[in-house]
Design a protein around this motif. Structure first.
Motif, mmCIF file in Angstrom:
data_model
loop_
_atom_site.group_PDB
_atom_site.id
_atom_site.type_symbol
_atom_site.label_atom_id
_atom_site.label_comp_id
_atom_site.label_asym_id
_atom_site.label_seq_id
_atom_site.Cartn_x
_atom_site.Cartn_y
_atom_site.Cartn_z
ATOM 1 N N LEU A 5 -24.849 -16.152 33.669
ATOM 2 C CA LEU A 5 -23.952 -17.008 33.934
ATOM 3 C C LEU A 5 -23.956 -17.398 35.402
ATOM 4 O O LEU A 5 -22.902 -18.105 36.125
ATOM 5 C CB LEU A 5 -22.468 -16.796 33.411
ATOM 6 N N HIS A 6 -24.660 -16.844 36.225
ATOM 7 C CA HIS A 6 -24.928 -17.222 37.720
ATOM 8 C C HIS A 6 -26.407 -17.086 38.270
ATOM 9 O O HIS A 6 -26.798 -15.874 38.444
ATOM 10 C CB HIS A 6 -24.118 -16.176 38.228
ATOM 11 N N VAL A 7 -27.124 -18.072 38.120
ATOM 12 C CA VAL A 7 -28.517 -18.062 38.889
ATOM 13 C C VAL A 7 -28.675 -19.228 39.450
ATOM 14 O O VAL A 7 -28.129 -20.220 39.331
ATOM 15 C CB VAL A 7 -29.462 -17.997 37.659
ATOM 16 N N HIS A 8 -29.517 -19.280 40.415
ATOM 17 C CA HIS A 8 -29.971 -20.370 41.474
ATOM 18 C C HIS A 8 -31.518 -20.884 41.317
ATOM 19 O O HIS A 8 -32.414 -19.965 40.601
ATOM 20 C CB HIS A 8 -29.732 -19.780 42.715
ATOM 21 N N THR A 9 -31.577 -22.130 41.572
ATOM 22 C CA THR A 9 -32.928 -22.569 41.672
ATOM 23 C C THR A 9 -33.428 -23.080 42.799
ATOM 24 O O THR A 9 -32.389 -22.999 43.747
ATOM 25 C CB THR A 9 -33.013 -23.708 40.678
ATOM 26 N N ASP A 51 -26.537 -23.760 40.863
ATOM 27 C CA ASP A 51 -26.752 -24.061 42.323
ATOM 28 C C ASP A 51 -25.689 -24.067 43.148
ATOM 29 O O ASP A 51 -24.497 -24.310 42.525
ATOM 30 C CB ASP A 51 -27.621 -25.032 42.455
ATOM 31 N N HIS A 52 -25.589 -23.932 44.485
ATOM 32 C CA HIS A 52 -24.283 -24.088 45.172
ATOM 33 C C HIS A 52 -23.753 -25.370 45.370
ATOM 34 O O HIS A 52 -24.399 -26.517 45.294
ATOM 35 C CB HIS A 52 -24.743 -23.558 46.819
ATOM 36 N N GLY A 53 -22.537 -25.472 45.491
ATOM 37 C CA GLY A 53 -21.769 -26.710 45.647
ATOM 38 C C GLY A 53 -22.091 -27.124 47.345
ATOM 39 O O GLY A 53 -22.495 -26.527 48.092
ATOM 40 N N CYS A 91 -22.284 -24.574 38.414
ATOM 41 C CA CYS A 91 -22.440 -24.664 40.041
ATOM 42 C C CYS A 91 -21.575 -23.332 40.454
ATOM 43 O O CYS A 91 -20.602 -22.953 40.048
ATOM 44 C CB CYS A 91 -21.553 -25.859 40.284
ATOM 45 N N GLU A 92 -22.012 -22.815 41.637
ATOM 46 C CA GLU A 92 -21.333 -21.815 42.330
ATOM 47 C C GLU A 92 -20.564 -22.821 43.376
ATOM 48 O O GLU A 92 -20.995 -22.971 44.445
ATOM 49 C CB GLU A 92 -22.306 -20.882 43.088
ATOM 50 N N LEU A 93 -19.229 -22.883 43.325
ATOM 51 C CA LEU A 93 -18.591 -23.406 44.199
ATOM 52 C C LEU A 93 -18.009 -22.491 45.479
ATOM 53 O O LEU A 93 -18.135 -21.386 45.109
ATOM 54 C CB LEU A 93 -17.063 -23.955 43.436
ATOM 55 N N SER A 109 -26.844 -11.838 37.095
ATOM 56 C CA SER A 109 -27.847 -11.535 38.127
ATOM 57 C C SER A 109 -27.632 -12.230 39.446
ATOM 58 O O SER A 109 -28.113 -11.682 40.473
ATOM 59 C CB SER A 109 -29.275 -11.957 37.535
ATOM 60 N N ASP A 110 -27.112 -13.294 39.698
ATOM 61 C CA ASP A 110 -27.067 -14.197 40.904
ATOM 62 C C ASP A 110 -28.541 -14.137 41.602
ATOM 63 O O ASP A 110 -28.619 -14.059 42.472
ATOM 64 C CB ASP A 110 -26.288 -13.374 41.996
ATOM 65 N N ALA A 111 -29.537 -14.489 40.389
ATOM 66 C CA ALA A 111 -30.799 -14.418 41.182
ATOM 67 C C ALA A 111 -31.047 -15.484 41.890
ATOM 68 O O ALA A 111 -30.728 -16.584 41.544
ATOM 69 C CB ALA A 111 -31.667 -14.503 39.757
ATOM 70 N N HIS A 112 -31.901 -15.350 42.525
ATOM 71 C CA HIS A 112 -32.457 -16.475 43.679
ATOM 72 C C HIS A 112 -33.650 -16.776 43.370
ATOM 73 O O HIS A 112 -34.525 -17.482 44.337
ATOM 74 C CB HIS A 112 -32.173 -16.394 45.198
ATOM 75 N N HIS A 113 -34.384 -15.954 42.336
ATOM 76 C CA HIS A 113 -35.885 -16.339 41.935
ATOM 77 C C HIS A 113 -36.006 -15.836 40.547
ATOM 78 O O HIS A 113 -35.271 -15.034 39.839
ATOM 79 C CB HIS A 113 -36.811 -15.312 42.856
HETATM 80 ZN ZN ZN Z 1 -24.893 -17.054 43.890
#
Ligand code: ZN
Ligand code: DGT
Ligand code: CA
Length: 573
Positions: free
Chosen positions: A343-347, A376-378, A414-416, A530-534
């Motif tokens: 529930l927390h991953v970035h692209t 993705d970040h706010g 979104c990660e606010l 994961s808060d994965a950034h990849h």
């Molecule tokens: Zn994050």
């Protein structure tokens, strides 16, 4: 311990202490014990049944050692060893392990300078009291100072993020060596502590030699601290000490259990063993009366023989886990394979991330997930933030992938960013367009605790917020987490039906363990993320899983453990 093994251990100790007592390693008596130790290791004779005169007929065993062997089997102890132990306390014996400190010098230090332990020695060096001693001098004093520094630096703890990748690589490499039946890192690392003093490796193999050889000659080794038949110690180029022990496959479980610790857990288990009329040590669980080995091959066997549930390594801190396991009352812990979503991953839309939406979704699908939130970040996060227009684009990309991944619920999240006073990115109307919002702190770490508490609570009151991301915003080894009223924040999260994130980043592992345990008591729900950034890093969710174990978090409280229907109910609730 099979009594044979114990006997060998005792003879090793006798040799070490006698070396001190005799003032050097090359006396007749010391060598006699060395020979006896070797003989005891290799002989297959039924020692316990043999008389002194029969024992002396064995190669390497003289009269005095034969008497001690007999004494051990008759009484369970060796009087001479007890005397030596009394004469040389453990703290003093430790000094003999300082490189360059021989028995003669040691005894001189004790008799002339009253040095009894490492601290005394440090003080004597600082006061330059060593150089006037016979046989010493300024040069030897300086050498000693350096040697002690080395020992001292072993006590430095490093963040788990520095040690775990190396340990995982070592395990892989050792596993590929011939004859290796099993290998695992043990110690604080296996318990998943946040900081680590050294890496402890336990290997099951019948032939230690090739492993020791590989280990001492690895390119990453800068110094070999010690090398024996089945045990070595090295320091890597990055200054991490790695201890390796090779054990017989039959004793692997007992060794792994012992070297995983914690020491307090081991002591608690031994107490339980004694209650059952058995002893537990690094060689096995042994019935006292019959000397029968009750279990030793696997940890599972040993816990079972002790009449308790298996205790996952992160729980082994003597925080009540032994009593709970005996009553079948441990929490149901989550396994990585149990998780049904992330529930927390970035692209790459978040400036600091690298994979496309499609790559992240494909990776999630490979994990077997039933749902995924791309967060993705706010836009408030200056460098990495994403504005409304771009977020609309992300939403379209996600929607376009829907048909291809029809068995996975794809959420546009979104990660606010939680501002100084709890304000969030965008308007609530805009935020409501996201399927799921994580809210987290990325700045203003030094506010007063009351202000932080207020800030977090304010943010969670926004209806769109469903997860409180990396709650204390700490960076292990670099930055302490924010100070806040933990109970008040957790209560507010529960009230707002906001899940507490268990962030898998090895530098984060946030919320910390104490907060997780408190949250379990208060009755919060959690999200392991994961808060994965990849795309390749979605698998790091396994670290969050182990961190959740340290927090005793029951899987029933983890929202991304829930089946889709239940998860959706929570999300819409
Ligand atoms: Zn994050
Ligand atoms: P660390 O290295 O400070 O991060 O923490 P650990 O727990 O890895 O400690 P370490 O490396 O000194 O020892 C590894 C394990 O071996 C420890 O967790 C329990 C076991 N162990 C070591 N020394 C003793 C001891 O004197 N008694 C008992 N019962 N267990 C010990
Ligand atoms: Ca350790």
């Amino acid at each position: 311990m099979s009594s044979r093994k114990e006997l060998v251990e005792l003879f090793r100790e006798l040799t070490e202490l006698l070396t001190l007592d005799e003032g050097g390693p090359s006396t007749f008596r010391v060598r006699a014990y060395e020979n006896a130790t070797e003989a005891l290791k290799s002989t297959r004779e039924p020692l316990e049944e043999m008389t002194v005169s029969k024992l002396t007929k064995l190669e390497g065993i003289g009269k005095s050692t034969a008497q001690k062997i007999r004494e051990y089997y008759d009484t369970g102890r060796i009087e001479r060893l007890e005397e030596l132990r009394a004469k040389f306390p453990a703290d003093f014996v430790m000094l003999a392990r300082v490189p360059g400190l021989g028995p003669k010098t040691l005894l001189r230090l004790r008799d002339e300078l009253q040095v009894a332990n490492l601290d005394d020695l440090r003080a004597a060096i600082a006061a330059q009291k060593i150089r006037p001693l016979k046989g010493m001098g300024a040069k030897s004093e300086k050498k000693l100072a350096k040697a002690i520094e080395r020992i001292g630096s072993k006590q430095d703890r490093r963040p788990i993020a520095e040690a775990l990748p190396l340990a995982e690589t070592l395990v892989e490499e050792v596993a590929a060596l011939p004859g290796v039946e099993a290998v695992q890192y043990a110690g604080s690392l296996r318990r998943f502590r946040e900081t680590i003093a050294d890496i402890d490796l336990v290997v099951a193999s019948r032939d230690a030699e090739p492993i020791m050889e590989f280990f001492a000659n690895m390119g990453r080794v800068s110094e070999v601290l010690g090398r024996g038949g089945t045990k070595s110690s090295v320091v890597t180029n990055t200054g991490i000490q790695v201890d390796l022990r090779v054990v017989e496959p039959e004793q692997y479980g007992a060794a792994l259990l012992y070297f995983t610790g914690s020491k307090a857990h081991n002591i608690r288990l031994r107490g339980r063993a004694l209650d059952l009329g058995a002893t537990l040590n690094e060689y096995g669980l042994v019935e006292l009366e019959t000397e029968k080995v009750l279990a030793s091959k696997t940890e599972e066997d040993i816990y079972k023989a002790l009449g308790m549930q298996f205790i996952a390594p992160p729980l082994r801190e003597d925080h009540g886990e032994v009593a709970a396991a005996a009553e079948n009352a441990l929490p149901n812990l989550v396994a990585t394979e149990d998780l049904r979503g992330d529930l927390h991953v970035h692209t790459s839309y978040s400036g600091d991330a690298k994979s496309s939406v499609a790559e992240v979704v494909e990776a999630a699908s490979k994990c077997g997930y039933q749902y995924l939130a791309i967060t993705d970040h706010g836009k408030d996060l200056h460098i990495n933030g994403v504005d409304e227009v771009t977020h609309a684009q992300i939403a379209e990309e996600i929607a376009a992938l829907g048909p291809k991944y029809s068995d996975m619920l794809l959420l546009h999240g979104c990660e606010l960013n939680i501002g100084k006073e709890g304000e969030l990115d965008y308007s609530e109307e805009q935020r409501a367009k996201f399927d799921l919002c994580v809210a987290s702190i990325h700045s203003h770490f030094d506010l007063a605790p009351e202000a932080q508490t207020e800030r977090l609570i304010t943010a969670m009151k926004a209806p769109s917020v469903r997860i409180l991301g990396h709650m204390l915003a700490r960076s292990i080894g670099k930055r302490e987490g924010i100070e806040c009223g933990v109970d008040a924040v957790l209560e507010a999260a529960k009230e707002a039906n906001v899940a507490i994130e268990i962030n898998s980043g090895l530098t984060r592992l946030d919320a910390p363990v104490e907060v997780l345990r408190r949250a379990c008591e208060i009755g919060n729900v959690f999200a392991v993320s994961s808060d994965a950034h990849h795309a390749d890093h979605l698998s790091s969710i396994r670290f969050g899983v182990r961190h959740s174990h340290r927090g005793w978090v029951p899987r029933e409280r983890i929202v991304n453990y829930w089946p889709l229907a239940k998860f959706k109910q929570w999300l819409d609730g």
